[in-house]
Scaffold this motif. Structure first.
Motif, PDB file in Angstrom:
ATOM      1  N   UNK A 202       0.829  -1.208   0.000  1.00  0.00           N
ATOM      2  CA  UNK A 202       0.000   0.000   0.000  1.00  0.00           C
ATOM      3  C   UNK A 202       0.863   1.257   0.000  1.00  0.00           C
ATOM      4  N   UNK A 203       1.858   1.301   0.899  1.00  0.00           N
ATOM      5  CA  UNK A 203       2.678   2.517   0.962  1.00  0.00           C
ATOM      6  C   UNK A 203       3.602   2.626  -0.240  1.00  0.00           C
ATOM      7  N   UNK A 204       4.087   1.491  -0.756  1.00  0.00           N
ATOM      8  CA  UNK A 204       4.937   1.535  -1.949  1.00  0.00           C
ATOM      9  C   UNK A 204       4.152   2.063  -3.154  1.00  0.00           C
ATOM     10  N   UNK A 205       2.913   1.610  -3.306  1.00  0.00           N
ATOM     11  CA  UNK A 205       2.094   2.100  -4.414  1.00  0.00           C
ATOM     12  C   UNK A 205       1.838   3.588  -4.284  1.00  0.00           C
ATOM     13  N   UNK A 206       1.618   4.025  -3.050  1.00  0.00           N
ATOM     14  CA  UNK A 206       1.335   5.448  -2.823  1.00  0.00           C
ATOM     15  C   UNK A 206       2.535   6.309  -3.204  1.00  0.00           C
ATOM     16  N   UNK A 210       3.349   9.176  -6.252  1.00  0.00           N
ATOM     17  CA  UNK A 210       3.831  10.532  -5.974  1.00  0.00           C
ATOM     18  C   UNK A 210       5.057  10.851  -6.821  1.00  0.00           C
ATOM     19  N   UNK A 211       5.820   9.809  -7.188  1.00  0.00           N
ATOM     20  CA  UNK A 211       6.932  10.017  -8.111  1.00  0.00           C
ATOM     21  C   UNK A 211       8.317   9.796  -7.553  1.00  0.00           C
ATOM     22  N   UNK A 212       8.485   8.844  -6.641  1.00  0.00           N
ATOM     23  CA  UNK A 212       9.830   8.536  -6.161  1.00  0.00           C
ATOM     24  C   UNK A 212      10.651   7.906  -7.282  1.00  0.00           C
ATOM     25  N   UNK A 240       4.722  -1.561  -8.658  1.00  0.00           N
ATOM     26  CA  UNK A 240       5.321  -0.228  -8.797  1.00  0.00           C
ATOM     27  C   UNK A 240       6.049  -0.134 -10.127  1.00  0.00           C
ATOM     28  N   UNK A 241       6.168   1.084 -10.618  1.00  0.00           N
ATOM     29  CA  UNK A 241       6.861   1.325 -11.888  1.00  0.00           C
ATOM     30  C   UNK A 241       8.279   1.850 -11.691  1.00  0.00           C
ATOM     31  N   UNK A 242       8.585   2.335 -10.487  1.00  0.00           N
ATOM     32  CA  UNK A 242       9.889   2.928 -10.229  1.00  0.00           C
ATOM     33  C   UNK A 242      10.939   1.845 -10.000  1.00  0.00           C
ATOM     34  N   UNK A 243      12.190   2.259  -9.821  1.00  0.00           N
ATOM     35  CA  UNK A 243      13.266   1.331  -9.512  1.00  0.00           C
ATOM     36  C   UNK A 243      13.101   0.755  -8.098  1.00  0.00           C
ATOM     37  N   UNK A 244      13.770  -0.371  -7.867  1.00  0.00           N
ATOM     38  CA  UNK A 244      13.698  -1.039  -6.568  1.00  0.00           C
ATOM     39  C   UNK A 244      15.107  -1.220  -6.025  1.00  0.00           C
ATOM     40  N   UNK A 245      15.348  -0.688  -4.843  1.00  0.00           N
ATOM     41  CA  UNK A 245      16.646  -0.791  -4.160  1.00  0.00           C
ATOM     42  C   UNK A 245      16.516  -1.793  -3.012  1.00  0.00           C
ATOM     43  N   UNK A 246      17.575  -2.554  -2.774  1.00  0.00           N
ATOM     44  CA  UNK A 246      17.532  -3.561  -1.709  1.00  0.00           C
ATOM     45  C   UNK A 246      18.749  -3.442  -0.800  1.00  0.00           C
TER      46      UNK A 246
END
Length: 469
Positions: A202-206, A210-212, A240-246
């Motif tokens: 939920x928070x990742x989608x939000x 917003x555009x992270x 999500x469409x943005x990059x993912x950092x781990x």
């Protein structure tokens, strides 16, 4: 190897002949392939490989942030600048710094490093999900801000005490503020693998809407395994469409494997630190990640990073935190490319890829074949004799090898010890003082050599020699 299956019966008690299956040119090509370092093998791609980023990923190097949390770490500005320049020379994509809100000195250091004008690496700083921290961060000149807040029930109850509604509202405010300054922004949950999946998604989608630039997944306590990582990152990749950092801690030894699993599942950025230093057991080590990814796609790694800088970077950090580079460290440990067993040494001399998945030359390193021990083989001794330009037959090499092994049963022979044995043996053969199968004569010649130089030879106890004979 699995056992061969039993012959298939035709129903009358007699085995049918196996029906040949043509797998096409791939098999023939594989048979013809000259096995070398970094060679990729296999005929088929998995259906899930379209998600994989093992050939397209970035490093967020956190030695100057996570590494500062290592028990021995205390970096003054001069040391931080040396490390930052070395990491930039290596070619890491990002360098992450301690929050400038942590102390006045942390802010001054952050500002100074931002002014270095590094050629390859962007500068990030890591802050709490709080507007006060964000305001300070954007004033330092960083290229991006990494925002984090705990989302597990453990951290919400015992750390910051906020619920998910507050976390989401504050995250949006901070993200919009940082974005308004024209710099990169990442939002990460903390303790992701002990957080509720619905809360996370939920928070990742939000924040994605917003555009992270990136969302972050953090195994803060090192509890995750590669399967859990793959499943969570793959699920996140779908929402999500943005990059993912781990960010993976190494408390249970899974940090490198987890990083690789994350990239396979679609992650784009991996946090590392030099030698893995960080809180408790630290995080994914830079060298360890490079070693793993060199196997996955050596061309990509070699084209992107200055691999010969790895040893220099690790020595610099090791000295700064007063530790030794481990003997079995990935790539740069002194045992990493050392071969001892006779069978291994023979194969390595014929083709290094037989027992090396990495090529030491790619990192400016050299392999070493240890021969002054009881496990040594005559092929390795022959290679050393050739390096010394000693013309010896195979039988002579085998005879000299027997003496090396005999003396190594008393104590390990240094390379200098081995060289003396070979040179004395070779000279004695040429002068007619020694023949094959005369160990007592060779003993006397070695003793004479050492006496002439005032050194002490290795002596085989009489009782041991009798048992050997």
């Amino acid at each position: 190897m699995c056992p061969a299956p039993d012959p298939v019966s035709n129903g009358n008690g007699t085995p049918e002949e196996m029906i040949p299956v043509d797998l096409g040119s791939a098999v023939n090509d594989n048979k013809k392939m000259d096995l070398k370092h970094g060679t990729k093998k296999g005929f088929y791609a998995r259906p899930s490989d379209f998600l994989s980023n093992t050939s397209n990923w970035k490093i967020i190097e956190s030695t100057l942030r996570e590494g500062e949390q290592f028990a021995n770490a205390w970096f003054d500005l001069e040391t931080k600048i040396k490390i930052a320049r070395a990491l930039d020379d290596f070619g890491v994509d990002y360098i992450e710094l301690t929050s400038p809100a942590a102390s006045p000195e942390s802010r001054a250091h952050c500002e100074a490093i931002c002014k270095l004008g590094l050629k390859r690496s962007k500068i990030l700083t890591h802050i709490r999900c709080h507007m006060d921290d964000a305001r300070i961060a954007v004033e330092t000149g960083v290229d991006g801000v990494d925002v984090v807040i705990g989302t597990s029930s453990f951290l919400r109850e015992h750390s910051h005490g906020k619920d998910m509604t507050w976390i989401t509202k504050t995250a949006v405010e901070v993200i919009e503020f940082v974005k308004s300054k024209g710099i990169e922004i990442r939002f990460s949950s903390e303790d992701s693998f002990r957080s509720d999946l619905v809360d996370l998604l939920s928070i990742y989608q939000t924040v994605d809407k917003v555009g992270v630039n990136r969302v972050g997944v953090a195994d803060t306590v090192g509890c995750a395994d590669p399967r859990q990582v793959y499943e969570l990152v793959r699920t996140l990749r779908g929402v999500v469409h943005c990059d993912i950092e781990c960010h993976f801690h190494n408390d249970t030894g899974c940090a490198i494997a987890n990083a690789y699993a994350a990239l396979e599942a679609g992650a784009t950025h991996i946090d590392t630190s030099v030698l893995g230093i960080g809180e408790r057991n630290g995080i994914t080590p830079l060298g360890g990640l490079i070693a793993r990814m060199m196997v996955a796609d050596p061309d990509y790694v070699k084209s992107k990073y200055n691999l010969t800088m790895l040893r220099e970077v690790e020595n610099l950090v090791a000295e700064a935190v007063e530790v030794q580079v481990p003997f079995n460290n990935y790539i740069t440990g002194f045992c990493a490319f050392t071969h001892k067993a006779g069978i291994h040494a023979k194969a390595i001399l014929a083709n290094p890829a037989t027992y090396e998945i990495l090529n030491p030359a790619d990192f400016g390193m050299s392999r070493y074949v240890s021969i002054g021990h009881r496990l040594t083989g005559w092929n390795a001794v022959k290679s050393r004799a050739e390096q010394l330009n000693l013309d010896m037959t195979d039988d002579q090499i085998k005879d000299a090898t027997a003496k090396i092994k005999e003396l190594a049963d008393v104590r390990t022979q240094s390379m200098e010890d081995v060289d003396i044995i070979l040179r004395v043996y070779h000279s004695a053969i040429l002068e007619g003082k020694l023949k094959i199968g005369q160990p007592e004569v060779l003993d006397r010649l070695l003793e004479e050599h050492h006496e002439s130089r005032g050194t002490s030879p290795t002596r085989v106890p009489d009782a041991k020699r009798q048992r050997t004979d």
